[in-house]
Design a protein around this motif. Structure first.
Motif, mmCIF file in Angstrom:
data_model
loop_
_atom_site.group_PDB
_atom_site.id
_atom_site.type_symbol
_atom_site.label_atom_id
_atom_site.label_comp_id
_atom_site.label_asym_id
_atom_site.label_seq_id
_atom_site.Cartn_x
_atom_site.Cartn_y
_atom_site.Cartn_z
ATOM 1 N N SER A 57 0.808 -1.223 0.000
ATOM 2 C CA SER A 57 0.000 0.000 0.000
ATOM 3 C C SER A 57 0.844 1.277 0.000
ATOM 4 C CB SER A 57 -0.967 0.002 1.183
ATOM 5 O OG SER A 57 -0.241 0.072 2.391
ATOM 6 N N TYR A 58 2.123 1.182 0.332
ATOM 7 C CA TYR A 58 2.996 2.355 0.329
ATOM 8 C C TYR A 58 3.245 2.863 -1.091
ATOM 9 C CZ TYR A 58 6.692 -0.730 -1.264
ATOM 10 O OH TYR A 58 7.427 -1.621 -1.999
ATOM 11 N N ALA A 59 3.105 2.013 -2.094
ATOM 12 C CA ALA A 59 3.386 2.404 -3.478
ATOM 13 C C ALA A 59 2.242 3.255 -4.013
ATOM 14 C CB ALA A 59 3.567 1.156 -4.338
ATOM 15 N N LYS A 60 2.572 4.473 -4.404
ATOM 16 C CA LYS A 60 1.581 5.404 -4.941
ATOM 17 C C LYS A 60 2.073 5.917 -6.289
ATOM 18 C CE LYS A 60 -0.846 5.524 -1.082
ATOM 19 N NZ LYS A 60 -1.799 4.507 -0.909
ATOM 20 N N PRO A 61 1.161 6.109 -7.261
ATOM 21 C CA PRO A 61 1.588 6.657 -8.551
ATOM 22 C C PRO A 61 2.018 8.118 -8.404
ATOM 23 C CG PRO A 61 -0.802 6.426 -8.478
ATOM 24 C CD PRO A 61 -0.259 5.811 -7.240
ATOM 25 N N ILE A 62 2.962 8.536 -9.241
ATOM 26 C CA ILE A 62 3.473 9.897 -9.195
ATOM 27 C C ILE A 62 2.428 10.877 -9.722
ATOM 28 C CG2 ILE A 62 5.250 11.438 -10.118
ATOM 29 C CD1 ILE A 62 7.082 8.955 -10.234
ATOM 30 N N LYS A 63 1.657 10.447 -10.711
ATOM 31 C CA LYS A 63 0.630 11.310 -11.283
ATOM 32 C C LYS A 63 -0.619 10.492 -11.564
ATOM 33 C CE LYS A 63 1.478 10.799 -16.197
ATOM 34 N NZ LYS A 63 1.332 11.495 -17.430
ATOM 35 N N HIS A 64 -1.700 11.181 -11.901
ATOM 36 C CA HIS A 64 -2.940 10.500 -12.281
ATOM 37 C C HIS A 64 -2.852 10.169 -13.767
ATOM 38 C CE1 HIS A 64 -7.121 9.351 -12.250
ATOM 39 N NE2 HIS A 64 -7.298 10.096 -13.335
ATOM 40 N N TYR A 65 -2.985 8.888 -14.101
ATOM 41 C CA TYR A 65 -2.896 8.461 -15.492
ATOM 42 C C TYR A 65 -4.281 8.429 -16.121
ATOM 43 C CZ TYR A 65 1.863 7.058 -14.422
ATOM 44 O OH TYR A 65 3.177 7.063 -14.053
ATOM 45 N N SER A 66 -4.365 8.839 -17.389
ATOM 46 C CA SER A 66 -5.634 8.766 -18.109
ATOM 47 C C SER A 66 -5.890 7.314 -18.505
ATOM 48 C CB SER A 66 -5.597 9.636 -19.364
ATOM 49 O OG SER A 66 -4.709 9.068 -20.322
ATOM 50 N N ARG A 67 -7.127 7.047 -18.910
ATOM 51 C CA ARG A 67 -7.483 5.699 -19.343
ATOM 52 C C ARG A 67 -6.590 5.265 -20.518
ATOM 53 N NH1 ARG A 67 -13.543 3.855 -20.444
ATOM 54 N NH2 ARG A 67 -13.289 2.693 -18.533
ATOM 55 N N GLY A 68 -6.366 6.152 -21.458
ATOM 56 C CA GLY A 68 -5.513 5.855 -22.614
ATOM 57 C C GLY A 68 -4.097 5.512 -22.207
ATOM 58 N N GLU A 69 -3.555 6.269 -21.260
ATOM 59 C CA GLU A 69 -2.194 6.002 -20.783
ATOM 60 C C GLU A 69 -2.111 4.653 -20.068
ATOM 61 O OE1 GLU A 69 -0.321 10.384 -19.829
ATOM 62 O OE2 GLU A 69 -1.888 9.593 -18.486
ATOM 63 N N MET A 70 -3.133 4.325 -19.308
ATOM 64 C CA MET A 70 -3.107 3.037 -18.598
ATOM 65 C C MET A 70 -3.240 1.859 -19.557
ATOM 66 S SD MET A 70 -5.046 3.612 -14.980
ATOM 67 C CE MET A 70 -6.574 4.278 -15.596
ATOM 68 N N ASN A 71 -3.885 2.076 -20.700
ATOM 69 C CA ASN A 71 -4.088 0.978 -21.642
ATOM 70 C C ASN A 71 -3.022 0.904 -22.734
ATOM 71 O OD1 ASN A 71 -6.427 -0.089 -20.468
ATOM 72 N ND2 ASN A 71 -7.669 1.516 -21.395
ATOM 73 N N GLU A 72 -2.045 1.806 -22.709
ATOM 74 C CA GLU A 72 -0.961 1.740 -23.687
ATOM 75 C C GLU A 72 -0.138 0.483 -23.478
ATOM 76 O OE1 GLU A 72 1.461 5.217 -23.439
ATOM 77 O OE2 GLU A 72 -0.081 6.512 -24.297
ATOM 78 N N ARG A 73 0.363 -0.026 -24.560
ATOM 79 C CA ARG A 73 1.174 -1.245 -24.455
ATOM 80 C C ARG A 73 2.589 -0.970 -24.787
ATOM 81 N NH1 ARG A 73 -2.532 -5.998 -24.397
ATOM 82 N NH2 ARG A 73 -4.501 -5.001 -24.388
#
Length: 73
Positions: A57-73
Motif C-alpha cells: 500500500s505504500y506504493a503510490k503513482p506519481i501522477k494521475h494516469y488517463s485511461r488511454g495512458e493506462m491501456n498503452e502497451r
C-alpha cells in the motif's frame, strides 16, 4: 485418517470422469481429494492477496494516469 463419503452424480458423468482420470494416470478419488484441498484453501488465497495488497500500500503513482495512458502497451 481417511474418511469415506458418498456422492451422487450422473452415471455418464462418472464414467467420463473415470476415463479422464485414467488417461491422466490418476484416480477419480485422488482427483476429488485434490479438488477438496483446493476448495478449502480458497479463503487462504484471498487472505494472502489482502495481506500482499496491504504490504504494498505504500506504493503510490506519481501522477494521475488517463485511461488511454493506462491501456498503452
Amino acid at each position: 485418517m481417511l474418511k469415506n463419503i458418498t456422492l451422487s452424480a450422473d452415471e455418464k458423468l462418472i464414467r467420463k470422469a473415470r476415463k479422464k482420470a485414467k488417461q491422466e494416470y490418476t484416480t477419480l478419488n485422488s482427483q476429488f481429494r485434490q479438488w477438496l484441498e483446493n476448495y478449502t484453501s480458497v479463503d487462504t488465497s484471498s487472505n494472502d492477496y489482502q495481506n500482499l495488497m496491504e504490504h504494498l500500500s505504500y506504493a503510490k503513482p506519481i501522477k494521475h494516469y488517463s485511461r488511454g495512458e493506462m491501456n498503452e502497451r
